[in-house]
Design an enzyme around this catalytic site. Structure first.
Site, PDB file in Angstrom:
ATOM      1  N   HIS A 133      17.577 -19.020  34.009  1.00 24.72           N
ATOM      2  CA  HIS A 133      16.363 -19.607  34.564  1.00 24.72           C
ATOM      3  C   HIS A 133      16.712 -20.581  35.699  1.00 24.72           C
ATOM      4  CE1 HIS A 133      12.201 -21.317  34.191  1.00 24.72           C
ATOM      5  NE2 HIS A 133      12.825 -22.361  34.716  1.00 24.72           N
ATOM      6  N   GLU A 134      17.664 -21.473  35.431  1.00 27.86           N
ATOM      7  CA  GLU A 134      18.038 -22.465  36.443  1.00 27.86           C
ATOM      8  C   GLU A 134      18.747 -21.813  37.631  1.00 27.86           C
ATOM      9  OE1 GLU A 134      16.665 -25.291  36.202  1.00 27.86           O
ATOM     10  OE2 GLU A 134      16.039 -24.945  34.137  1.00 27.86           O
ATOM     11  N   HIS A 167      16.201 -20.585  40.128  1.00 23.17           N
ATOM     12  CA  HIS A 167      15.796 -21.666  41.036  1.00 23.17           C
ATOM     13  C   HIS A 167      16.858 -21.868  42.109  1.00 23.17           C
ATOM     14  CE1 HIS A 167      12.315 -23.083  38.806  1.00 23.17           C
ATOM     15  NE2 HIS A 167      13.028 -23.268  37.699  1.00 23.17           N
TER      16      HIS A 167
END
Length: 158
Positions: A67-68, A71
């Site tokens: 998820h990170e 980003h």
């Protein structure tokens, strides 16, 4: 798991799932309370909550790292890196990252009520967690004057 092992894990996940190397810092941050991790826009570093690894295991941590990294890679590519952006949602689905992380511990700590505002005219009671100046406010029911006092929870009668 140490920060060096975490760094290696993040680099491996980045090359395996995104085919782009991770060139910044990944570390644990034990001050994170309500989130699994965060991507720092200015430094491009990634911070992860160590409690997720302790409570939910490696699979949960890998999903948060993915998820990170979504980003991270989208921000560096100058594409939509926010949660609401279509680019982010599509990339997250491609790599199999988690949209939301599981709750750790007791979640947010809730403060107990400490004060009570009482209307002098109708007796309406308003519970408050923080101290406030009652002379700046009026009762919402009858516009009467309010007084502030310490709130004591009464035991239910049987």
């Amino acid at each position: 798991m140490t920060d060096q092992e975490l760094q290696k894990l993040v680099e491996d996940i980045s090359t395996q799932f995104f085919a782009v190397p991770f060139r910044h810092q990944a570390r644990f941050n034990s001050r994170l309370r309500t989130t699994g991790g965060r991507y720092l826009l200015r430094s491009h570093d990634i911070e992860l909550n160590p409690k997720h690894l302790e409570e939910h295991g490696m699979d949960e941590l890998v999903a948060i790292i993915k998820h990170e990294l979504c980003h991270y890679h989208l921000h560096l590519a100058k594409r939509g890196y926010r949660h609401a952006d279509r680019d982010f949602q599509m990339l997250l689905k491609q790599v199999g990252g988690s949209r939301y992380c599981q709750q750790v511990g007791d979640g947010r700590t809730r403060l107990p009520y400490r004060y009570e505002l009482v209307c002098q005219a109708c007796g309406m009671s308003y519970k408050r967690k923080r101290k406030m100046n009652p002379s700046r406010y009026r009762c919402g029911r009858c516009s009467g004057k309010l007084i502030l006092r310490e709130w004591k929870e009464t035991a239910p009668s049987t």
